[in-house]
Motif scaffolding. Structure first.
Motif, PDB file in Angstrom:
ATOM      1  N   ALA A 320       0.824  -1.208   0.000  1.00 49.98           N
ATOM      2  CA  ALA A 320       0.000   0.000   0.000  1.00 49.98           C
ATOM      3  C   ALA A 320       0.862   1.264   0.000  1.00 49.98           C
ATOM      4  CB  ALA A 320      -0.922  -0.013   1.214  1.00 49.98           C
ATOM      5  N   LEU A 321       1.998   1.236   0.702  1.00 49.17           N
ATOM      6  CA  LEU A 321       2.905   2.379   0.729  1.00 49.17           C
ATOM      7  C   LEU A 321       3.505   2.633  -0.655  1.00 49.17           C
ATOM      8  CD1 LEU A 321       4.463   4.554   2.289  1.00 49.17           C
ATOM      9  CD2 LEU A 321       6.174   2.805   2.855  1.00 49.17           C
ATOM     10  N   GLN A 322       3.928   1.580  -1.332  1.00 55.20           N
ATOM     11  CA  GLN A 322       4.478   1.734  -2.676  1.00 55.20           C
ATOM     12  C   GLN A 322       3.425   2.227  -3.661  1.00 55.20           C
ATOM     13  OE1 GLN A 322       6.848  -1.520  -4.148  1.00 55.20           O
ATOM     14  NE2 GLN A 322       7.462  -2.141  -2.085  1.00 55.20           N
ATOM     15  N   LYS A 323       2.189   1.748  -3.503  1.00 57.16           N
ATOM     16  CA  LYS A 323       1.129   2.206  -4.398  1.00 57.16           C
ATOM     17  C   LYS A 323       0.869   3.687  -4.214  1.00 57.16           C
ATOM     18  CE  LYS A 323      -3.692   1.354  -5.678  1.00 57.16           C
ATOM     19  NZ  LYS A 323      -4.931   0.585  -5.397  1.00 57.16           N
ATOM     20  N   ALA A 324       0.846   4.152  -2.960  1.00 56.95           N
ATOM     21  CA  ALA A 324       0.613   5.573  -2.706  1.00 56.95           C
ATOM     22  C   ALA A 324       1.748   6.431  -3.257  1.00 56.95           C
ATOM     23  CB  ALA A 324       0.441   5.812  -1.207  1.00 56.95           C
ATOM     24  N   ALA A 325       2.990   5.953  -3.148  1.00 62.34           N
ATOM     25  CA  ALA A 325       4.141   6.752  -3.577  1.00 62.34           C
ATOM     26  C   ALA A 325       4.341   6.715  -5.090  1.00 62.34           C
ATOM     27  CB  ALA A 325       5.405   6.260  -2.875  1.00 62.34           C
ATOM     28  N   TYR A 326       4.295   5.519  -5.682  1.00 58.91           N
ATOM     29  CA  TYR A 326       4.652   5.369  -7.091  1.00 58.91           C
ATOM     30  C   TYR A 326       3.483   5.615  -8.043  1.00 58.91           C
ATOM     31  CZ  TYR A 326       9.052   3.202  -5.605  1.00 58.91           C
ATOM     32  OH  TYR A 326      10.281   2.956  -5.050  1.00 58.91           O
ATOM     33  N   ASP A 327       2.277   5.256  -7.653  1.00 61.07           N
ATOM     34  CA  ASP A 327       1.150   5.254  -8.598  1.00 61.07           C
ATOM     35  C   ASP A 327       0.246   6.471  -8.503  1.00 61.07           C
ATOM     36  OD1 ASP A 327       2.120   2.806  -9.363  1.00 61.07           O
ATOM     37  OD2 ASP A 327       0.711   1.659  -8.115  1.00 61.07           O
ATOM     38  N   SER A 328       0.404   7.312  -7.507  1.00 64.65           N
ATOM     39  CA  SER A 328      -0.468   8.480  -7.370  1.00 64.65           C
ATOM     40  C   SER A 328      -0.116   9.518  -8.433  1.00 64.65           C
ATOM     41  CB  SER A 328      -0.329   9.096  -5.978  1.00 64.65           C
ATOM     42  OG  SER A 328      -0.733   8.171  -4.981  1.00 64.65           O
ATOM     43  N   LEU A 329      -1.139  10.011  -9.136  1.00 69.84           N
ATOM     44  CA  LEU A 329      -0.942  11.019 -10.172  1.00 69.84           C
ATOM     45  C   LEU A 329      -1.388  12.402  -9.734  1.00 69.84           C
ATOM     46  CD1 LEU A 329      -2.073   9.022 -13.331  1.00 69.84           C
ATOM     47  CD2 LEU A 329       0.264   9.464 -12.539  1.00 69.84           C
ATOM     48  N   GLU A 337      -4.956   7.508  -0.738  1.00 70.46           N
ATOM     49  CA  GLU A 337      -4.226   6.251  -0.538  1.00 70.46           C
ATOM     50  C   GLU A 337      -3.532   6.227   0.823  1.00 70.46           C
ATOM     51  OE1 GLU A 337      -4.252   3.610  -2.304  1.00 70.46           O
ATOM     52  OE2 GLU A 337      -5.242   4.300  -4.138  1.00 70.46           O
ATOM     53  N   TRP A 338      -2.972   7.368   1.223  1.00 70.34           N
ATOM     54  CA  TRP A 338      -2.278   7.408   2.526  1.00 70.34           C
ATOM     55  C   TRP A 338      -3.268   7.258   3.674  1.00 70.34           C
ATOM     56  CZ3 TRP A 338       2.874   7.424   3.565  1.00 70.34           C
ATOM     57  CH2 TRP A 338       3.242   7.644   4.884  1.00 70.34           C
ATOM     58  N   SER A 339      -4.405   7.921   3.560  1.00 71.74           N
ATOM     59  CA  SER A 339      -5.413   7.813   4.614  1.00 71.74           C
ATOM     60  C   SER A 339      -5.905   6.379   4.751  1.00 71.74           C
ATOM     61  CB  SER A 339      -6.579   8.753   4.305  1.00 71.74           C
ATOM     62  OG  SER A 339      -7.594   8.631   5.269  1.00 71.74           O
ATOM     63  N   THR A 340      -6.092   5.708   3.612  1.00 71.16           N
ATOM     64  CA  THR A 340      -6.517   4.300   3.650  1.00 71.16           C
ATOM     65  C   THR A 340      -5.452   3.430   4.299  1.00 71.16           C
ATOM     66  OG1 THR A 340      -7.826   4.648   1.644  1.00 71.16           O
ATOM     67  CG2 THR A 340      -7.293   2.379   2.244  1.00 71.16           C
ATOM     68  N   LEU A 341      -4.184   3.701   3.972  1.00 68.03           N
ATOM     69  CA  LEU A 341      -3.072   2.936   4.542  1.00 68.03           C
ATOM     70  C   LEU A 341      -3.046   3.054   6.065  1.00 68.03           C
ATOM     71  CD1 LEU A 341      -0.256   1.497   4.519  1.00 68.03           C
ATOM     72  CD2 LEU A 341       0.735   3.755   4.074  1.00 68.03           C
ATOM     73  N   ILE A 342      -3.177   4.249   6.582  1.00 67.13           N
ATOM     74  CA  ILE A 342      -3.093   4.468   8.024  1.00 67.13           C
ATOM     75  C   ILE A 342      -4.330   3.925   8.737  1.00 67.13           C
ATOM     76  CG2 ILE A 342      -2.910   6.208   9.824  1.00 67.13           C
ATOM     77  CD1 ILE A 342      -0.354   5.830   8.211  1.00 67.13           C
TER      78      ILE A 342
END
Length: 766
Positions: A320-329, A337-342
């Motif tokens: 989830a961390l990689q998705k938020a960092a690499y895939d966010s446009l 994505e970060w809120s969902t992760l936390i």
């Protein structure tokens, strides 16, 4: 035939091309009947399937020599073509296969300039290390100074003596070597910084984005080495300075950045990439506050494995961390994505993730798209960062061992850059498409950067373009890309918004690929293809990745010079200008010519007839020679001087000029300005590469008779020949026969440009 082979290969090494045998024929007794040698780039490239295609060095070059056995049992030259359809470079001849087959002593002779190389004076033993106004930056008190107990540099037995000898040797070798040692109140070493002359010179070109690599300090190597790195026009790492640190406090990094900025004469980079460290962040904010700062995403992902590995749902959290960092446009997409992760994983109280979120503007790619990063720092999952001294430094490498092989390591790195220059210079990557934009950039980009552009070209087949809004000159498109996941089997679709202005030829993609790497992304290229735009707009062809980037940078320097008021400042400024001249000489591959020019400048400056306001001007040199010694027919074969030794082509050119001028011109007027001797067939002359060699001219003081100086103090300057045909005088027609052949004049004396029509001596036109 061995003499033919040996002679042609010597000529080829001097000019700068390789040799191969095109065809040959021998009798049963071993007598050579026929031999044809050609340039190694002759012939046509072979057809290969796409998956087997390799870079080709053949350009169907016509340069060759052909000999044949005659009745006198000797080989006679039947054909000699000196034309090349590609550039040649004597400095790169050592990478050719013809050179690699030489013996060890022959290679060393060639590296040193070959037989007859001019002796090189020893460099000055006096190290020049003046910081001037930067002393306050380096030695002044910190703005936020507070007492912090700082450690001492841990040195193993023999390290201190090795460091002292290393600095002494490097300074004696080059006065531009820079080093600073940080001592505590008891005189013990805390920190060390140094940068060699080459690193300081390269910073002038590659200062747009730099990286501070602290991986050896973080991983607790025995040698706490840190390196400042840039990236050259091939995409390779370039060393811009080294340091040894005692700890990772803010004060230590502040001292390091001050030392590095002082070393680079106060020229700040445009962007800097570092590891995630509060001490580094504090030092960057204090020393270089206006520079765009980025935290390396690759290093953050490595730390995430250490910080999150103890959690029960580590794999899901990491994904989830990689998705938020690499895939966010977009920013909203990242925040969601970060809120969902936390929230989903109950990590509201995790200190490391909270600190990571607080500095998100320094490491998340979507917040950094407005700056150019020269392709540094990973933005994709599969990318990694390789340390500059990878393979040479391990956990147990001591400082003494490292310094002992430091010069050898740098030499191997420079050799890789020279090899990349050779590949770019002599080879051409096969095309992957029929698009003209690919052909366009293949002629200007370096090999490595053009390969990255080709990767984007190939990815166009996975992109589908849809027009969303086409009102006015600005259009908006959605590009749907089919992305292959890590296993290579599964795919996912992602939509990228692209904006295109048809009037200004401006194109912007939400992925920010061009802003990050300086190469148009596949989504932008798909839109250009959709709009039937054949060429890449000029604003998206960066000089930064061009083959001649450093030459373009030198040509773009400001021509205005400063005139300091005192001798010390004048010495410093002249030293800086001379270092720039050294770099230009290295780029031009005219080493021995540069040495000759330096000697002539010394004579010119020490001559009593010159003064500070002297305005040097150019005067052509035409030596007095016997008439009819050189004819217009063999002028092409004589003018072969390229500044690296060889036949004295300019003198021969001038001789041919004098011998070809008609009597009427010699008696009535001076040689026309700009005319330096061109055969009647100008098109054939200009088509020959040897004819494009520059001539030698001289620089003389304004208002001074050039003949009063002699040839000793006149300064040779290289300039490009101007191909102009002088108008024939009225009496020239009688020297021409009816069949078009010209009579050979009898005992015609050469005419010097410094002679006026009345026969008196006077200064030539500039």
């Amino acid at each position: 035939h061995m003499e033919v082979n040996r002679f042609y290969r010597r000529y080829a090494r001097r000019v700068g091309f390789g040799v191969s045998v095109r065809r040959s024929s021998f009798s049963q007794e071993g007598t050579c009947l026929y031999l044809e040698l050609m340039c190694c780039k002759g012939g046509r490239p072979r057809y290969e399937p796409k998956f087997r295609k390799r870079a080709s060095s053949t350009t169907n070059c016509p340069a060759r020599i052909r000999v044949k056995l005659w009745g006198d049992k000797l080989l006679h030259v039947e054909l000699a073509n000196l034309d090349h359809n590609h550039p040649v470079s004597p400095a790169m001849a050592r990478f050719l296969n013809s050179y690699k087959q030489l013996s060890g002593p022959a290679k060393r002779r060639l590296r040193m300039g070959g037989p007859g190389a001019m002796p090189v004076e020893e460099p000055s033993k006096m190290p020049v290390d003046k910081l001037g106004a930067l002393e306050e930056l380096l030695f002044g008190e910190s703005k936020n100074h507070k007492f912090v107990e700082r450690g001492r540099l841990k040195l193993q037995p023999g390290d201190s003596e090795a460091l002292r000898l290393f600095f002494t040797r490097m300074q004696a070798k080059n006065a531009n070597f820079f080093n600073v040692i940080d001592l505590d109140d008891e005189g013990c070493v805390r920190n060390v910084f140094w940068a060699d002359a080459w690193s300081r010179a390269m910073y002038e070109y590659y200062n747009d984005a730099i990286t501070l690599d602290t991986s050896y300090v973080v991983s607790k190597h025995d040698m706490p080495l840190v390196t400042f790195l840039g990236v050259n026009h091939h995409g390779q790492s370039v060393l811009l300075g080294c340091g040894l640190l005692s700890d990772e406090t803010a004060e230590t990094y502040t001292w390091l950045f001050k030392a590095w900025v002082a070393c680079m004469s106060g020229n700040l980079p445009k962007a800097i990439i570092t590891d995630q460290c509060r001490g580094i962040q504090s030092a960057v904010a204090e020393v270089v506050p206006g520079v765009r700062h980025r935290i390396c995403l690759h290093q953050i992902m490595k730390k995430a494995a250490d910080q999150l590995s103890g959690l029960s749902e580590y794999k899901a959290i990491s994904k989830a961390l990689q998705k938020a960092a690499y895939d966010s446009l977009t920013v909203d997409e990242f925040e969601g994505e970060w809120s969902t992760l936390i929230t989903y994983n109950g990590l509201q109280g995790h200190d490391w993730l909270r600190s990571l979120y607080e500095c998100r503007f320094s490491w998340v790619p979507i917040f950094l798209k407005d700056a150019f990063w020269a392709g540094m720092s990973a933005t994709q999952r599969s990318e990694t960062i390789t340390p500059f001294f990878e393979g040479y430094v391990d956990l147990k490498t001591s400082l003494k061992q490292f310094l002992g092989k430091y010069v050898m390591i740098l030499q191997s790195k420079y050799e890789k850059e020279a090899q990349a220059d050779f590949e770019t210079f002599h080879k051409q990557r096969p095309p992957v498409s029929k698009f003209y934009m690919e052909e366009q950039l293949s002629n200007v980009y370096t090999h490595n950067m053009f390969k990255k552009f080709q990767d984007e070209i190939e990815a166009i087949m996975y992109c589908h373009v849809s027009l969303m809004n086409g009102d006015g000159p600005i259009s908006t498109f959605n590009v749907k890309e089919c992305i292959f996941l890590e296993d290579g089997k599964r795919t996912m679709s992602k939509i990228f918004a692209v904006t295109y202005n048809t009037e200004e030829k401006d194109i912007t993609c939400i992925c920010g690929g061009f802003q990050f790497s300086g190469i148009l992304c596949r989504h932008s290229l798909s839109v250009l293809k959709f709009q039937q735009v054949r060429e890449v707009p000029s604003q998206y062809v960066l000089d930064r990745w061009k083959k001649d980037f450093r030459q373009l940078h030198v040509m773009g320097r400001l021509s205005s010079d400063v005139v300091p008021d005192n001798r010390v400042d004048r010495y410093d400024y002249l030293s800086m200008r001379c270092l720039q001249l050294v770099d230009s000489a290295v780029l031009s591959d005219k080493y021995r010519l540069a040495l000759r020019l330096v000697r002539e400048v010394e004579k010119f400056l020490l001559n009593s007839n010159t003064h500070d306001d002297t305005q040097p001007r150019i005067k052509s040199r035409i030596p007095k020679v016997k008439p009819n010694t050189v004819t217009g027919q063999n002028l092409v074969n004589v003018v072969t001087d390229n500044g690296n030794g060889g036949p004295k082509g300019p003198e021969a050119s001038a001789s041919a000029q004098a011998s070809q001028i008609q009597k009427g011109v010699a008696e009535k007027a001076v040689v026309p300005a700009g005319y330096i001797g061109v055969p009647a067939n100008v098109q054939q002359f200009m088509g020959n590469q040897a004819a494009m060699r520059p001539s030698i001219v001289y620089m003389v003081p304004s208002g001074v008779d050039p003949q009063a100086f002699g040839n000793g103090v006149l300064m040779p300057v290289m300039y490009q020949q101007m191909f102009q045909i002088p108008q024939q005088p009225n009496g020239a027609a009688q020297d021409t026969l009816a069949n078009g052949k010209r009579k050979r004049p009898r005992a015609q004396k050469p005419t010097e440009t410094s002679h006026q029509s009345n026969g008196t001596s006077g200064p030539a036109a500039g």
